[in-house]
Motif scaffolding. Structure first.
Motif, PDB file in Angstrom:
ATOM      1  N   VAL A  12     -23.346 -63.322   2.428  1.00  0.00           N
ATOM      2  CA  VAL A  12     -22.064 -62.875   1.888  1.00  0.00           C
ATOM      3  C   VAL A  12     -21.034 -63.975   2.130  1.00  0.00           C
ATOM      4  CG1 VAL A  12     -20.193 -61.194   2.144  1.00  0.00           C
ATOM      5  CG2 VAL A  12     -22.583 -60.439   2.238  1.00  0.00           C
ATOM      6  N   CYS A  45     -16.487 -51.493  -5.538  1.00  0.00           N
ATOM      7  CA  CYS A  45     -17.765 -51.582  -4.822  1.00  0.00           C
ATOM      8  C   CYS A  45     -17.800 -50.527  -3.723  1.00  0.00           C
ATOM      9  CB  CYS A  45     -18.003 -52.973  -4.262  1.00  0.00           C
ATOM     10  SG  CYS A  45     -16.749 -53.545  -3.090  1.00  0.00           S
ATOM     11  N   ALA A  50     -20.776 -61.072  -4.442  1.00  0.00           N
ATOM     12  CA  ALA A  50     -22.023 -60.439  -4.022  1.00  0.00           C
ATOM     13  C   ALA A  50     -23.138 -61.467  -4.148  1.00  0.00           C
ATOM     14  CB  ALA A  50     -22.325 -59.211  -4.871  1.00  0.00           C
ATOM     15  N   ALA A  85     -14.089 -55.158   1.552  1.00  0.00           N
ATOM     16  CA  ALA A  85     -15.183 -56.112   1.689  1.00  0.00           C
ATOM     17  C   ALA A  85     -16.444 -55.481   1.116  1.00  0.00           C
ATOM     18  CB  ALA A  85     -15.380 -56.495   3.148  1.00  0.00           C
ATOM     19  N   CYS A  86     -16.928 -56.009   0.015  1.00  0.00           N
ATOM     20  CA  CYS A  86     -18.082 -55.402  -0.651  1.00  0.00           C
ATOM     21  C   CYS A  86     -19.374 -55.559   0.147  1.00  0.00           C
ATOM     22  CB  CYS A  86     -18.251 -56.018  -2.040  1.00  0.00           C
ATOM     23  SG  CYS A  86     -16.881 -55.640  -3.165  1.00  0.00           S
ATOM     24  N   ASN A  87     -19.419 -56.560   1.040  1.00  0.00           N
ATOM     25  CA  ASN A  87     -20.551 -56.719   1.959  1.00  0.00           C
ATOM     26  C   ASN A  87     -21.890 -56.758   1.232  1.00  0.00           C
ATOM     27  OD1 ASN A  87     -21.569 -57.109   4.560  1.00  0.00           O
ATOM     28  ND2 ASN A  87     -21.981 -54.926   4.848  1.00  0.00           N
ATOM     29  N   GLY A  88     -21.921 -57.440   0.102  1.00  0.00           N
ATOM     30  CA  GLY A  88     -23.167 -57.591  -0.641  1.00  0.00           C
ATOM     31  C   GLY A  88     -23.343 -56.613  -1.776  1.00  0.00           C
ATOM     32  N   SER A  89     -22.496 -55.573  -1.842  1.00  0.00           N
ATOM     33  CA  SER A  89     -22.608 -54.587  -2.924  1.00  0.00           C
ATOM     34  C   SER A  89     -22.081 -55.169  -4.230  1.00  0.00           C
ATOM     35  CB  SER A  89     -21.821 -53.324  -2.583  1.00  0.00           C
ATOM     36  OG  SER A  89     -22.349 -52.701  -1.432  1.00  0.00           O
ATOM     37  N   HIS A 131     -14.623 -50.128  -0.958  1.00  0.00           N
ATOM     38  CA  HIS A 131     -14.440 -51.000   0.213  1.00  0.00           C
ATOM     39  C   HIS A 131     -13.729 -52.294  -0.181  1.00  0.00           C
ATOM     40  CE1 HIS A 131     -17.122 -48.339   2.382  1.00  0.00           C
ATOM     41  NE2 HIS A 131     -18.058 -48.517   1.462  1.00  0.00           N
ATOM     42  N   ALA A 153     -13.994 -60.437  -5.388  1.00  0.00           N
ATOM     43  CA  ALA A 153     -15.147 -60.019  -4.594  1.00  0.00           C
ATOM     44  C   ALA A 153     -16.321 -60.920  -4.925  1.00  0.00           C
ATOM     45  CB  ALA A 153     -15.492 -58.557  -4.863  1.00  0.00           C
ATOM     46  N   ASP A 163     -15.892 -63.015   2.979  1.00  0.00           N
ATOM     47  CA  ASP A 163     -15.822 -61.679   3.586  1.00  0.00           C
ATOM     48  C   ASP A 163     -16.231 -60.586   2.598  1.00  0.00           C
ATOM     49  OD1 ASP A 163     -14.851 -62.721   6.028  1.00  0.00           O
ATOM     50  OD2 ASP A 163     -12.806 -62.707   5.256  1.00  0.00           O
ATOM     51  N   GLY A 164     -16.817 -60.983   1.478  1.00  0.00           N
ATOM     52  CA  GLY A 164     -17.255 -59.998   0.493  1.00  0.00           C
ATOM     53  C   GLY A 164     -16.155 -59.528  -0.434  1.00  0.00           C
TER      54      GLY A 164
END
Length: 263
Positions: free
Chosen positions: A47, A95, A40, A100-104, A98, A38, A50-51
């Motif tokens: 991102v 995270c 972040a 895809a952590c999407n920034g988390s 998910h 992942a 894909d995170g």
């Protein structure tokens, strides 16, 4: 409209062959079990990858990033994103359940690769590996073309930190048949929350925060990693390159494959 910037970058690359329009991370999984890498970004950065994504044993994936990207990369273990587990979760580095952590940011403890890229070669990009909040996997980082100097290469661990982790720092999960197994090792700061371990308050300087028996244990297992906030012996690599290699469970991580716990 989004096509125009891409066309411009392509033309720029042709006109200025020496310019860097992107950086590639080669993410490798040499663990005998799946890893879910992942990433972040820091504030103001996009991102990448894909995170987060699935990476089977022995596989690798290329992740593109802008030449000035800043953020962190880590590996998650024991993840389940199946339809029967709609919420999803990972045993380490989760995270919010998910893929895809999407920034988390991943939940500690997790071994972190911290990246600070610069487009200007004279400034040099920097990267390090941190177990300040704890450890879940060994990671090695180097440049491509390979540069094994101490300024560019961060080796993996000499010992299996999960196997050495003291009971008060262990993160366990059920291993079946009533048995448990250690899947991560918390830092003393994460486990106890004391200023002396967290390098804050009266211990918030390099002079007053000198590490502890716990941070020295991490340092002994993983000499190149940051084991606490003011770790002077850690490797902070400063190397400019168009490509970087991030490898989970590199060959020098100090545990025979048959003795590595399956996650």
């Amino acid at each position: 409209m989004a096509v125009l910037p891409l066309v411009f970058l392509y033309i720029l690359a042709l006109v200025l062959p020496g310019s860097v329009v992107g950086v590639t991370f080669h993410v490798n999984n040499k663990c005998p079990f799946p890893v879910w890498p992942a990433a972040a970004p820091n504030s103001g950065h996009p991102v990448i990858g894909d995170g987060g994504f699935f990476l089977p044993p022995g596989q690798s994936k290329r992740v593109m990033a802008p030449p000035t990207w800043n953020g962190r990369i880590w590996g998650r273990t024991g993840c389940d994103f199946s339809a029967t587990n709609a919420a999803g979760r990972c045993l380490t580095g989760d995270c919010g359940g998910h893929l895809a952590c999407n920034g988390s940011i991943g939940a500690p403890p997790a071994t972190l690769v911290e990246v600070n890229l610069h487009e200007d070669e004279s400034k040099g990009s920097s990267y390090d590996v941190s177990v300040v909040d704890g450890y879940n996997l060994p990671v090695a980082v180097w440049t491509r073309p390979a540069n094994r100097s101490s300024k560019c290469f961060i080796a993996g661990c000499a010992k299996n930190m999960n196997a050495l982790c003291p009971p008060e720092l262990q993160v366990k999960t059920s291993g079946g048949k009533g048995k448990t197994k250690v899947v991560a090792c918390r830092s003393a700061c994460l486990a106890f929350g004391l200023d002396a371990f967290c390098c804050r308050g009266a211990y918030g300087t390099a002079e007053t925060c000198r590490g502890s028996v716990y941070s020295r244990m991490f340092k002994d297992a993983c000499p190149g990693y940051y084991s606490y906030a003011y770790d002077q012996a850690a490797v902070a690599a400063r190397c400019y390159a168009p490509e970087y290699v991030v490898t989970f469970c590199p060959s020098r991580w100090g545990a025979a494959p048959g003795r590595v716990a399956q996650l």
